[in-house]
Structures are given as structure tokens and as C-alpha cells.
Motif scaffolding. Structure first.
Motif, short mmCIF file in Angstrom:
data_model
loop_
_atom_site.label_atom_id
_atom_site.label_comp_id
_atom_site.label_asym_id
_atom_site.label_seq_id
_atom_site.Cartn_x
_atom_site.Cartn_y
_atom_site.Cartn_z
N ASN A 57 0.75 -1.15 -0.03
CA ASN A 57 0.00 0.01 0.18
C ASN A 57 0.95 1.30 0.13
O ASN A 57 1.62 1.42 0.93
CB ASN A 57 -0.82 0.09 1.17
N VAL A 58 0.91 2.10 -1.12
CA VAL A 58 1.86 3.18 -1.27
C VAL A 58 1.10 4.49 -0.89
O VAL A 58 -0.05 4.77 -1.16
CB VAL A 58 2.27 3.15 -2.81
N VAL A 59 2.10 5.20 -0.50
CA VAL A 59 1.86 6.85 0.07
C VAL A 59 2.73 7.80 -0.86
O VAL A 59 3.79 7.65 -0.57
CB VAL A 59 1.83 6.79 1.42
N HIS A 60 2.18 8.60 -1.56
CA HIS A 60 3.13 9.41 -2.23
C HIS A 60 2.70 10.72 -1.41
O HIS A 60 1.70 11.01 -0.81
CB HIS A 60 2.51 9.96 -3.68
N LEU A 61 3.86 11.57 -1.18
CA LEU A 61 3.79 12.96 -0.55
C LEU A 61 3.78 14.09 -1.39
O LEU A 61 4.33 14.94 -0.99
CB LEU A 61 4.83 12.91 0.71
N GLY A 62 3.22 14.06 -2.41
CA GLY A 62 3.22 15.14 -3.36
C GLY A 62 2.32 14.24 -4.74
O GLY A 62 1.47 13.45 -4.65
N SER A 63 2.69 14.71 -5.79
CA SER A 63 1.88 14.46 -7.22
C SER A 63 2.21 13.02 -7.47
O SER A 63 3.29 12.29 -7.38
CB SER A 63 2.32 15.30 -8.25
N VAL A 64 0.88 12.25 -7.73
CA VAL A 64 0.95 10.95 -8.19
C VAL A 64 1.34 10.68 -9.54
O VAL A 64 1.69 9.94 -10.03
CB VAL A 64 -0.23 10.09 -7.77
N VAL A 65 1.13 11.92 -10.24
CA VAL A 65 1.38 11.90 -11.95
C VAL A 65 0.36 10.49 -12.54
O VAL A 65 -0.54 10.37 -12.20
CB VAL A 65 2.66 11.88 -12.24
N ALA A 66 1.02 9.57 -13.11
CA ALA A 66 0.57 8.43 -13.61
C ALA A 66 0.97 7.47 -13.03
O ALA A 66 0.77 6.12 -13.51
CB ALA A 66 0.84 8.56 -15.30
N ASP A 67 1.50 7.40 -11.82
CA ASP A 67 1.97 6.19 -11.14
C ASP A 67 0.91 5.03 -10.80
O ASP A 67 1.24 3.90 -11.18
CB ASP A 67 2.62 6.44 -9.84
N ALA A 68 -0.09 5.71 -10.43
CA ALA A 68 -1.34 4.49 -10.26
C ALA A 68 -1.88 4.05 -11.53
O ALA A 68 -1.97 2.78 -11.62
CB ALA A 68 -2.54 5.43 -9.85
N LEU A 69 -1.83 4.75 -12.55
CA LEU A 69 -2.31 4.33 -13.88
C LEU A 69 -1.33 3.02 -14.44
O LEU A 69 -1.71 2.00 -14.88
CB LEU A 69 -2.44 5.35 -14.75
N ILE A 70 -0.09 3.37 -14.48
CA ILE A 70 0.89 2.16 -14.82
C ILE A 70 0.79 1.28 -13.88
O ILE A 70 0.99 0.08 -14.36
CB ILE A 70 2.36 3.11 -15.06
#
Length: 295
Positions: free
Chosen positions: A181-194
Motif C-alpha cells: 500500500n503506497v503513499v505519495h507525499l506529492g503528485s502521483v502523476v501517472a504512477d497509479a495508472l501504470i
């Protein structure tokens, strides 16, 4: 109330070497982040050390050093690209040279080619149609992977492009628990999509947190664990790029990369630095701490 016993979840923790071993030569590889931010640089260096070749690389929507370094190391056969550059620091020198000398195959899409292609890959679709107006753009005129077909409902011609479904995605983020389970502390950009579009996803993170901390703030989870196959703890794993919310990018190191002979750079910062710890020791704790203080 009946109590149902469920199997205990298995940890997804691994090492950089474990992760690189899951990226074979010839596979289709994509990476997360954008510009000089959140690139999985430690894993990219490990891929180069492992001797992986002939990658079909899907560059992120606005790529920089991650793509340029893999190209400079001779790891890339085909590149699907919107943009590769070093932003305000200028052109990406190894990508530009490889393109000019036609040493790699280039699939020239644009941002919507990348985003819609990944959405099609995530949904298991074979291709994706474009909205009206895209025919005015240059990419469909010159890039052969765009095709034209007939809309069965209106009879009009529509532009389509293939689904993008990478074999492996590599992502860097601030935190994850052992179950992915991942937590970004800023923009996710396309990470979830890829992560959704790829068959196998590896995330490197600055910190491993407890499952309880994820459960306490579930809305902070940016990629659920069922999309992640391996988690690797790699402090400063994005250096010399930034990791949003943790540290800034190292501009001096990026300039050095831009200006240095690529073979000398690979020798000093990839092969002589035989692991990530040795790489970080080249910069020193004081410099690394200053990057944290400058965000």
C-alpha cells in the motif's frame, strides 16, 4: 457471529537485486515520476548493473534522466516517448544522440497517446479511440502505430492507438507498508495508472511503514497494495532526482550527469558504485541532508 479464518498476508518486501532480476532483457518496461521528480533511479542503476538489454521502454509523460541513462547505458531497443529532456538544464544528451544516429526505435506519441494507451491497458482493451480533433495533430500523420477505423455508430472515421500494457512497471514513492500500500507525499502523476496497466509492478520507497498507519489514514493511500508485487526500501532511491515531500533534486549532480562523458559516468556512478550505499557515499551525508532541508 461466525469467525472466518483467513490466510495471513505475505510480505512483498524484496531487495534491489531481487527487483532487477524480475526485469528480463527484451521486456516492456515503464517507469513512474515526471521531469526530475520521483524517478526510480536506484533501481534503474541496478538494472544497468545486471546487464539487461533490448528493453522496450515506455517513458513517462515527461521523462528525463531515467530514460536518458538507460539509453546511454545501451539498455534500450525501442522507446515510446512524448518528451525526454532535462527541463531547464537542456536536452537529454544520450536520447538526442541515439535518436539522431537511429540507434533506437522511437514510437512518437503525445501525452494523450500515453495516458489513453495506459487506460486501455488497464481495462484490457486492444486499442483506444480518440475524440474528434486529434486528426489535426502531427503525431497521427507520421507515427505508424496510430490507425484509423470506422465508428460503427456514426460511420465517421476515428483515430485509434494500441493499448499500452507493460510487462513491468517501476515506481518510486515516499512510503509503503510491507503489503504494497503506497503513499505519495506529492503528485502521483501517472504512477497509479501504470501500476494498473502493467502485469507486474515494483515500488521502491524511502520508508516502510506499518499496516496500522495505512489503516489509520486510508485516504492517504495513493496505490492500493493489490496493484503492487514487490516493495523495496531504498532511502534516497530517487537521487539525483527529488522525492516529493522528502528531498529536493540535486541540480549539481544533474549538471554533472549532463556534461560528463557517459562511459565515465557509468563507471563512476553505476559500476564502481557497486550498490546503492556505495553510490550515496559519493555524495556524503551533509549534501544529502541539505536536499531534505531545501524542499
Amino acid at each position: 457471529m461466525e469467525i472466518v479464518n483467513t490466510p495471513q498476508r505475505k510480505s512483498k518486501l524484496g531487495t534491489l537485486a531481487d527487483a532487477a532480476a524480475l526485469i528480463p532483457s527484451g521486456c516492456t518496461l515503464t517507469f513512474g515520476g515526471i521531469h526530475s521528480h520521483n524517478g526510480p533511479m536506484a533501481l534503474i542503476r541496478e538494472i544497468i548493473r545486471s546487464g539487461t538489454k533490448n528493453l522496450k521502454l515506455i517513458a513517462n509523460v515527461s521523462a528525463g534522466m531515467p530514460a536518458d541513462l538507460l539509453i546511454g547505458a545501451g539498455c534500450v531497443d525501442t522507446l515510446t516517448v512524448c518528451y525526454v529532456g532535462l527541463e531547464h538544464l537542456g536536452m537529454a544528451p544520450r536520447y538526442r544522440e541515439a535518436a539522431e544516429q537511429k540507434r533506437i526505435n522511437i514510437i512518437d506519441g503525445d501525452e494523450i497517446y500515453y495516458v489513453l494507451g495506459l487506460k486501455a491497458g488497464a481495462l484490457g482493451l486492444p486499442f483506444i479511440p480518440y475524440p474528434p480533433g486529434h486528426e489535426a495533430r502531427d503525431n497521427p500523420k507520421y507515427e505508424s502505430t496510430y490507425k484509423r477505423t470506422t465508428d460503427p455508430y456514426t460511420g465517421r472515421e476515428v483515430i485509434v492507438s494500441p493499448a499500452i500494457a507493460p510487462d513491468v512497471a517501476i515506481i518510486h514513492a515516499a512510503k509503503a507498508d510491507p503489503y504494497g500500500n503506497v503513499v505519495h507525499l506529492g503528485s502521483v502523476v501517472a504512477d497509479a495508472l501504470i501500476a494498473k496497466a502493467s502485469r507486474f509492478t515494483i515500488v521502491t520507497v524511502e520508508e516502510i511503514v506499518t499496516p496500522e498507519s495505512i489503516q489509520a489514514n486510508p485516504k492517504n493511500t495513493t496505490i492500493p497494495g493489490h496493484y503492487i508485487d514487490m516493495v523495496v526500501k531504498v532511502p534516497y532511491g530517487s537521487h539525483p532526482l527529488s522525492c516529493h515531500g522528502v528531498y529536493n533534486y540535486d541540480e549539481a549532480a544533474l549538471i554533472n550527469y549532463r556534461d560528463m562523458d557517459i562511459d565515465l559516468y557509468l563507471k563512476e556512478f553505476v559500476f564502481d558504485a557497486s550498490d546503492h550505499r556505495a553510490y550515496l557515499e559519493k555524495f556524503g551525508i551533509q549534501r544529502l541532508l541539505e536536499l531534505r532541508e531545501s524542499i
